[in-house]
Scaffold this motif. Structure first.
Motif, PDB file in Angstrom:
ATOM      1  N   ALA A  78       0.866  -1.217   0.006  1.00 53.88           N
ATOM      2  CA  ALA A  78      -0.117  -0.036   0.031  1.00 53.88           C
ATOM      3  C   ALA A  78       0.888   1.320  -0.145  1.00 53.88           C
ATOM      4  N   SER A  79       1.901   1.241   0.861  1.00 53.55           N
ATOM      5  CA  SER A  79       2.890   2.637   1.054  1.00 53.55           C
ATOM      6  C   SER A  79       3.509   2.531  -0.376  1.00 53.55           C
ATOM      7  N   THR A  80       3.889   1.647  -1.205  1.00 51.36           N
ATOM      8  CA  THR A  80       4.785   1.632  -2.360  1.00 51.36           C
ATOM      9  C   THR A  80       3.843   2.270  -3.357  1.00 51.36           C
ATOM     10  N   LEU A  81       2.456   1.543  -3.399  1.00 53.69           N
ATOM     11  CA  LEU A  81       1.396   2.358  -4.373  1.00 53.69           C
ATOM     12  C   LEU A  81       1.290   3.731  -4.240  1.00 53.69           C
ATOM     13  N   LEU A  82       1.112   4.275  -3.115  1.00 51.20           N
ATOM     14  CA  LEU A  82       0.614   5.526  -2.787  1.00 51.20           C
ATOM     15  C   LEU A  82       2.042   6.519  -3.014  1.00 51.20           C
ATOM     16  N   CYS A  83       3.269   6.082  -2.715  1.00 52.43           N
ATOM     17  CA  CYS A  83       4.425   6.794  -2.782  1.00 52.43           C
ATOM     18  C   CYS A  83       4.682   6.738  -4.329  1.00 52.43           C
ATOM     19  N   VAL A  84       4.595   5.834  -5.181  1.00 55.38           N
ATOM     20  CA  VAL A  84       4.873   5.946  -6.311  1.00 55.38           C
ATOM     21  C   VAL A  84       4.102   6.875  -7.254  1.00 55.38           C
ATOM     22  N   VAL A  85       2.535   6.596  -7.212  1.00 58.33           N
ATOM     23  CA  VAL A  85       1.656   7.457  -7.644  1.00 58.33           C
ATOM     24  C   VAL A  85       1.801   8.847  -7.550  1.00 58.33           C
ATOM     25  N   VAL A  86       2.170   9.290  -6.118  1.00 60.71           N
ATOM     26  CA  VAL A  86       2.479  10.626  -5.565  1.00 60.71           C
ATOM     27  C   VAL A  86       3.692  11.042  -6.275  1.00 60.71           C
ATOM     28  N   ALA A 109      15.661  20.270  -3.071  1.00 60.67           N
ATOM     29  CA  ALA A 109      16.403  20.672  -1.956  1.00 60.67           C
ATOM     30  C   ALA A 109      15.998  19.870  -0.545  1.00 60.67           C
ATOM     31  N   TRP A 110      14.737  20.518  -0.591  1.00 60.18           N
ATOM     32  CA  TRP A 110      13.883  20.034   0.686  1.00 60.18           C
ATOM     33  C   TRP A 110      13.867  18.671   0.837  1.00 60.18           C
ATOM     34  N   THR A 111      13.363  18.105  -0.167  1.00 66.45           N
ATOM     35  CA  THR A 111      13.109  16.710  -0.115  1.00 66.45           C
ATOM     36  C   THR A 111      14.439  15.910   0.103  1.00 66.45           C
ATOM     37  N   MET A 112      15.622  16.388  -0.349  1.00 65.97           N
ATOM     38  CA  MET A 112      16.884  15.652   0.089  1.00 65.97           C
ATOM     39  C   MET A 112      17.091  15.901   1.452  1.00 65.97           C
ATOM     40  N   ALA A 147       5.132   5.725   3.203  1.00 68.99           N
ATOM     41  CA  ALA A 147       5.041   6.766   2.034  1.00 68.99           C
ATOM     42  C   ALA A 147       5.844   8.060   2.186  1.00 68.99           C
ATOM     43  N   THR A 148       5.565   8.563   3.264  1.00 72.46           N
ATOM     44  CA  THR A 148       6.339  10.075   3.360  1.00 72.46           C
ATOM     45  C   THR A 148       7.539   9.745   3.461  1.00 72.46           C
ATOM     46  N   LEU A 149       8.124   8.717   4.199  1.00 71.01           N
ATOM     47  CA  LEU A 149       9.650   8.567   4.161  1.00 71.01           C
ATOM     48  C   LEU A 149      10.309   8.139   2.874  1.00 71.01           C
ATOM     49  N   ASN A 150       9.548   7.440   2.086  1.00 73.83           N
ATOM     50  CA  ASN A 150      10.272   6.938   0.863  1.00 73.83           C
ATOM     51  C   ASN A 150      10.046   8.031  -0.251  1.00 73.83           C
ATOM     52  N   LEU A 151       8.993   9.076  -0.115  1.00 73.02           N
ATOM     53  CA  LEU A 151       8.635   9.936  -1.065  1.00 73.02           C
ATOM     54  C   LEU A 151       9.985  10.573  -1.769  1.00 73.02           C
ATOM     55  N   LEU A 196       9.557   3.198 -13.191  1.00 78.56           N
ATOM     56  CA  LEU A 196       8.407   2.778 -12.223  1.00 78.56           C
ATOM     57  C   LEU A 196       8.704   1.550 -11.384  1.00 78.56           C
ATOM     58  N   ALA A 197       9.244   0.397 -12.183  1.00 82.65           N
ATOM     59  CA  ALA A 197       9.656  -0.816 -11.608  1.00 82.65           C
ATOM     60  C   ALA A 197      10.856  -0.592 -10.587  1.00 82.65           C
ATOM     61  N   ALA A 198      11.725   0.214 -10.936  1.00 82.19           N
ATOM     62  CA  ALA A 198      13.006   0.227 -10.022  1.00 82.19           C
ATOM     63  C   ALA A 198      12.435   1.123  -8.774  1.00 82.19           C
ATOM     64  N   THR A 199      11.549   2.072  -8.981  1.00 80.94           N
ATOM     65  CA  THR A 199      11.260   2.878  -7.873  1.00 80.94           C
ATOM     66  C   THR A 199      10.426   1.989  -6.743  1.00 80.94           C
ATOM     67  N   SER A 200       9.359   1.276  -7.382  1.00 80.74           N
ATOM     68  CA  SER A 200       8.508   0.563  -6.740  1.00 80.74           C
ATOM     69  C   SER A 200       9.390  -0.638  -5.683  1.00 80.74           C
ATOM     70  N   ILE A 201      10.112  -1.248  -6.524  1.00 82.33           N
ATOM     71  CA  ILE A 201      10.891  -2.249  -5.710  1.00 82.33           C
ATOM     72  C   ILE A 201      11.702  -1.772  -4.542  1.00 82.33           C
ATOM     73  N   LEU A 202      12.434  -0.711  -4.753  1.00 83.91           N
ATOM     74  CA  LEU A 202      13.226   0.043  -3.878  1.00 83.91           C
ATOM     75  C   LEU A 202      12.429   0.638  -2.629  1.00 83.91           C
ATOM     76  N   THR A 203      11.247   1.099  -3.037  1.00 83.32           N
ATOM     77  CA  THR A 203      10.467   1.506  -2.017  1.00 83.32           C
ATOM     78  C   THR A 203       9.632   0.469  -1.102  1.00 83.32           C
ATOM     79  N   PHE A 204       9.235  -0.708  -1.736  1.00 80.11           N
ATOM     80  CA  PHE A 204       8.881  -1.875  -0.933  1.00 80.11           C
ATOM     81  C   PHE A 204       9.818  -2.299  -0.245  1.00 80.11           C
TER      82      PHE A 204
END
Length: 275
Positions: A78-86, A109-112, A147-151, A196-204
């Motif tokens: 769930a957090s991966t889907l939410l994070c990748v969509v946003v 810069a703020w996200t970093m 989702a916030t942590l990985n965004l 999308l695949a790489a980001t989803s896998i790392l986020t999960f």
């Protein structure tokens, strides 16, 4: 030995040392799951493998590990889907909308900076906010936190892939009468599938391994696998072998994901550099 082979020898030695540093702790942990507590504490080199530790972790009436496993899968997906969509929408906005350059740079810069903050430093604040809105000890609160942590990481990755999509394709779609949602769904997304695949896998994987926030925001019913592993260290006893068995079981999803989707990760993470 040829000159080329001789020059490559230091590289191979370095890679072998790096592989050993990664694999030896994993092998030791898995092996510890098949040992008795006495054999492990005595440091026996040779031992007779047993399966009681895994049976205790999985099937014991006092163990909630399967429940924790289910919780981690729910939260991770769930957090991966939410994070990748946003992240995808944010990347599209940053690269295609007419934002001032300073706004884009300040946002990235703020996200970093946010990504560099240790999660444990935010855990108490998140617990206070979750309790204030009734989301403590819920999947929703933990999913939003993960989702916030990985965004930040997801936004940086997706921004690279969206930026590399030729704008001429979007201009052609606009000339054909396509609106923004149509362009995003039918033009952008098919071209950034590896990203999308790489980001989803790392986020999960990052969500699956997260501990500090999960420990703060969950209780018995919603605890995840890392929290369950930590519970084997109690006040008067540390169940090393059960902890090792649960850790070995916790590696399975991440290893399977990496084996199945390895080529997507490599392709996704190198696509921007190649271009």
């Amino acid at each position: 030995m040829s000159r080329r082979t001789h020059s490559a020898l230091p590289v191979h030695i370095t890679l072998a040392i790096g592989a050993a540093l990664v694999l030896v702790p994993i092998i030791w942990t898995v092996a510890a799951g098949f040992r008795t507590q006495i054999s492990l504490l005595m440091g026996d080199v040779l031992f007779t493998p047993i399966g009681s530790n895994f049976a205790e972790v999985l099937w014991s009436k006092t163990s909630d590990f399967l429940l924790n496993y289910r919780n981690s899968i729910i939260v991770g997906i769930a957090s991966t889907l939410l994070c990748v969509v946003v992240a995808t929408l944010a990347a599209f906005s940053l690269n295609r909308m007419r934002w001032p350059a300073w706004t884009v740079h300040l946002f990235l810069a703020w996200t970093m900076i946010f990504h560099m903050i240790p999660p444990v430093a935010l855990a108490s604040a998140w617990f206070t906010m979750a309790r204030a809105v009734g989301l403590e000890n819920t999947f929703t609160g933990l999913i939003l936190a993960h989702a916030t942590l990985n965004l930040p990481m997801a936004i940086w990755l997706m921004a690279v892939f969206v930026r590399d999509v030729p704008k001429e394709l979007e201009e052609a779609a606009i000339m054909d009468g396509a609106d923004t949602p149509h362009i995003l769904w039918h033009v952008i997304l098919p071209l950034i599938t590896p990203g999308l695949a790489a980001t989803s896998i790392l986020t999960f994987i990052f969500s699956w391994n997260e501990f500090a926030v999960a420990l703060t925001l969950t209780m018995k019913q919603t605890a995840t696998v890392p929290v369950a592993i930590a519970k084997f260290a109690q006040d008067f006893e540390i169940q090393y072998t059960q902890m090792a068995a649960s850790a070995a079981l916790a590696m399975v999803p991440a290893i399977l994901v990496l084996l199945v989707a390895q080529r997507y990760i490599v392709k996704g993470l190198t696509q921007g550099a190649v271009k």
